[in-house]
Design an enzyme around this catalytic site. Structure first.
Site, mmCIF file in Angstrom:
data_model
loop_
_atom_site.group_PDB
_atom_site.id
_atom_site.type_symbol
_atom_site.label_atom_id
_atom_site.label_comp_id
_atom_site.label_asym_id
_atom_site.label_seq_id
_atom_site.Cartn_x
_atom_site.Cartn_y
_atom_site.Cartn_z
ATOM 1 N N LYS A 1 11.040 -48.119 52.958
ATOM 2 C CA LYS A 1 11.944 -48.341 52.105
ATOM 3 C C LYS A 1 11.557 -47.000 51.333
ATOM 4 C CE LYS A 1 16.385 -46.214 50.473
ATOM 5 N NZ LYS A 1 17.040 -45.941 51.093
ATOM 6 N N CYS B 1 18.307 -40.031 46.505
ATOM 7 C CA CYS B 1 17.372 -40.554 46.746
ATOM 8 C C CYS B 1 15.260 -39.760 46.510
ATOM 9 C CB CYS B 1 17.692 -40.850 47.953
ATOM 10 S SG CYS B 1 18.561 -41.313 48.504
HETATM 11 N N1 SAJ Z 1 16.021 -30.386 51.770
HETATM 12 C C1 SAJ Z 1 15.024 -29.205 51.670
HETATM 13 N N2 SAJ Z 1 15.469 -29.124 53.117
HETATM 14 C C2 SAJ Z 1 15.632 -29.856 54.163
HETATM 15 C C3 SAJ Z 1 16.257 -31.008 53.942
HETATM 16 C C4 SAJ Z 1 16.479 -31.607 52.575
HETATM 17 O O1 SAJ Z 1 15.701 -28.778 50.660
HETATM 18 O O2 SAJ Z 1 15.361 -29.443 55.214
HETATM 19 C C5 SAJ Z 1 16.969 -30.363 50.362
HETATM 20 C C6 SAJ Z 1 18.919 -30.870 50.489
HETATM 21 O O3 SAJ Z 1 19.326 -29.525 49.999
HETATM 22 C C7 SAJ Z 1 18.630 -32.067 48.977
HETATM 23 C C8 SAJ Z 1 17.419 -32.615 49.515
HETATM 24 O O4 SAJ Z 1 16.328 -31.948 49.950
HETATM 25 O O5 SAJ Z 1 18.864 -31.292 47.872
HETATM 26 C C9 SAJ Z 1 17.848 -33.653 49.695
HETATM 27 O O6 SAJ Z 1 18.506 -34.281 51.475
HETATM 28 P P1 SAJ Z 1 18.697 -35.189 52.471
HETATM 29 O O7 SAJ Z 1 19.512 -34.577 54.098
HETATM 30 O O8 SAJ Z 1 17.250 -35.557 52.325
HETATM 31 O O9 SAJ Z 1 19.753 -35.904 51.360
HETATM 32 P P2 SAJ Z 1 19.792 -36.712 50.871
HETATM 33 O O10 SAJ Z 1 19.298 -36.866 49.454
HETATM 34 O O11 SAJ Z 1 21.256 -37.926 50.879
HETATM 35 O O12 SAJ Z 1 18.712 -38.459 51.819
HETATM 36 C C10 SAJ Z 1 19.827 -39.368 52.549
HETATM 37 C C11 SAJ Z 1 19.145 -41.132 52.542
HETATM 38 N N3 SAJ Z 1 18.878 -41.451 53.337
HETATM 39 C C12 SAJ Z 1 18.893 -42.240 52.450
HETATM 40 O O13 SAJ Z 1 18.246 -42.600 51.240
HETATM 41 C C13 SAJ Z 1 19.535 -43.453 53.006
HETATM 42 C C14 SAJ Z 1 17.441 -40.090 53.482
HETATM 43 O O14 SAJ Z 1 16.450 -40.652 54.295
HETATM 44 C C15 SAJ Z 1 17.865 -39.522 54.572
HETATM 45 O O15 SAJ Z 1 16.959 -38.891 55.558
HETATM 46 C C16 SAJ Z 1 18.795 -38.222 54.376
HETATM 47 O O16 SAJ Z 1 19.584 -38.531 53.687
HETATM 48 C C17 SAJ Z 1 19.540 -37.017 55.897
HETATM 49 O O17 SAJ Z 1 18.606 -37.769 56.636
HETATM 50 O O18 SAJ Z 1 20.579 -36.998 55.687
#
Ligand code: SAJ
Length: 482
Positions: A235, A293
């Site tokens: 995780k 996360c």
């Molecule tokens: N971000 C970037 N570039 C990217 C992707 C994200 O800068 O290419 C930034 C986003 O702007 C944000 C942060 O990273 O500020 C996190 O974005 P995220 O898409 O990872 O969203 P989270 O934090 O909600 O991550 C969740 C996590 N899910 C769980 O823990 C159950 C992660 O494991 C998932 O991969 C992610 O969602 C997802 O893929 O949606």
């Protein structure tokens, strides 16, 4: 803890299949989990346990009316709650003594940081839940931790608390496992049903019993069995790796800016490498990484290896953890956005002190109202420290402690020296350069694009000073007099 599999297996055999379940923590993880357990025909009754506290006690009555206390759209959740509540298969209570009646209990209680400096998680709420379970633990019961925790917690401190409170022995008298949640806001039910479920017991019997608990709620997903510590590492590492991928493209964006090239051309080029077993997992550079996360799970993993792997880890001497360095690079991006802002204002002949800045996008994620650990906050702090006047707009966020938000983009843009796109909300993709220049009233307004949302040339030809993350090909453009 000893593991006498035959004794535990025998107790469980005598108890029979899981029928009655408890879920501690009526939040984004616990509520959909409880509803799905209650909807499974194999199970007779599910209790949702919620402390009757000032801040969250209201959830008990709401849930018993079949209403969801969660914000935002969660497809199918409200209907499911109404269904299982009206069938009497689910009810919410603050009476933890009911745990005694149950065959299995899961804990989905969040583990936030005590403070951002030393990144020590606050396990107090989770451990209070574990103590409540321990006080009501009976032989043959299954206990599952779903919260994201430091590797070693399940078979370590959580096991100790359960044994101390109950006088029972894990692996002998009761089963114990970790089954991390992978929920995402907006698709809570879908994720639980369709994602594979990591199920890690402290021993084989615990893993087997936990598999019996989760299999009925999976539709597309399947159970992936392993040990509890492997599950904790899975995780935390799955988010660590995502953070690492983002840091890798953020670093490349910084390199491209320094070398005067467009990181998005390079990304397209690299991504074109296709074929069997070939992957480059190119994510997107941006103004920073926020959320609940990715900003913490790396530190859970690091703490785990420091505790469990103490003195055993072989690693390049003196080198920092690659994963922690990735965190540092992602946390550097708001500072980089500040530098781009400062440089652009200088080019526009405007001092930072007193400059009016329209900060567009406060949520940590595009088209979301979630502001947890938003990278926009450290960026705004840097601006305010230098005497800039910042007006924050976000179409999804109405308020944030200590940060006034303006109601419309126009209010933010009025008289602005600089427009900063910080979150990639759809609304910001359709901003019109000519219109912004008019509303700003500036000859050479600044635009800083943190999420690759705008066409640089559309702004440059309107007399803007443009800078964008990764846009080394445009960031030193000639300023056009219109
Ligand atoms: N971000 C970037 N570039 C990217 C992707 C994200 O800068 O290419 C930034 C986003 O702007 C944000 C942060 O990273 O500020 C996190 O974005 P995220 O898409 O990872 O969203 P989270 O934090 O909600 O991550 C969740 C996590 N899910 C769980 O823990 C159950 C992660 O494991 C998932 O991969 C992610 O969602 C997802 O893929 O949606």
């Amino acid at each position: 803890m000893t593991t006498n599999v035959s004794k535990l297996a025998e107790i469980i055999r005598k108890r029979g299949p899981i029928k009655k379940i408890g879920v501690l923590g009526m939040g984004y993880v616990g509520i959909p989990a409880a509803a799905l357990f209650a909807d499974a025909p194999q199970f007779e009754k599910v209790y949702g346990f919620q402390r009757d506290s000032k801040s969250s006690g209201y959830k008990i009555a709401m849930l018993n009316r079949g209403e969801s206390p969660l914000k935002g759209e969660e497809p199918g959740l409200e209907d499911l709650l109404k269904k299982v509540t009206s069938q009497g298969k689910f009810s919410c209570t603050s009476d933890f003594s009911k745990i005694r009646e149950l065959d299995a209990v899961t804990l989905s209680i969040q583990t936030p940081f005590l403070n951002k400096e030393d990144l020590l998680p606050d396990f107090s709420a989770l451990f209070e839940g574990v103590r409540n379970v321990g006080r009501n633990l009976t032989p043959g019961m299954l206990v599952v931790l779903e919260s994201t925790i430091t590797p070693g917690t399940t078979s370590g401190i959580a096991c100790e608390i359960l044994e101390d409170e109950s006088g029972l022995v894990a692996g002998d008298d009761f089963a114990l496992a970790h089954a991390p949640e992978r929920v995402m806001v907006g698709r809570l039910l879908r994720n639980i049903r369709e994602h594979d479920r990591i199920v890690g017991g402290i021993d084989a019997t615990s893993t087997k019993r936990a598999t019996e608990l989760y299999s009925p709620v999976l539709t597309l997903g399947k159970v992936i069995p392993m040990t509890s510590t492997a599950a904790e590492v899975t995780k935390t590492a799955e988010n660590t790796f995502r953070d690492l991928q983002i840091a890798a493209i953020n670093e490349l964006a910084l390199y491209c800016e320094a070398m005067g090239i467009n990181v998005y051309d390079v990304r397209t080029g690299i991504d074109s490498l296709k074929g069997e077993g070939i992957t480059r997992a190119m994510l997107w550079p941006g103004a920073g990484v926020g959320g609940h996360c990715l900003t913490k799970d790396t530190y859970h993993l690091e703490r785990g290896v420091q505790m469990l792997g103490k003195d055993l880890l072989d690693y390049p001497t003196g080198e920092p953890s690659l994963y922690v360095l990735a965190r540092r690079i992602n946390d550097f991006m708001p500072s980089h956005m500040f530098r781009l802002t400062k440089e652009a204002l200088e080019r526009a002949g405007r001092p930072m002190k007193g400059a009016k800045i329209a900060l567009l996008g406060w949520a940590f994620l595009s088209n979301s109202d979630d502001t947890r650990n938003t990278p926009a906050e450290p960026y705004r702090d840097l601006l305010v420290k230098e005497g800039a006047v910042v007006r924050v707009h976000d179409p999804f966020v109405a308020e944030y402690p200590g940060v006034p938000l303006v109601p419309t983009v126009d209010v933010a843009l009025k008289g602005a020296d600089a427009v900063i796109i910080f979150a990639g909300h759809h609304q910001y993709r359709t901003l019109d350069a000519k219109e912004i220049r008019k509303v700003s009233g500036r000859k050479h307004p600044v635009i800083i694009d943190g999420r690759n949302m705008v066409d640089p040339d559309a702004y440059i030809r309107e007399g803007f000073v443009y800078k964008g993350i990764g846009r080394g090909d445009k960031n030193e453009h000639a300023i056009v007099d219109v």
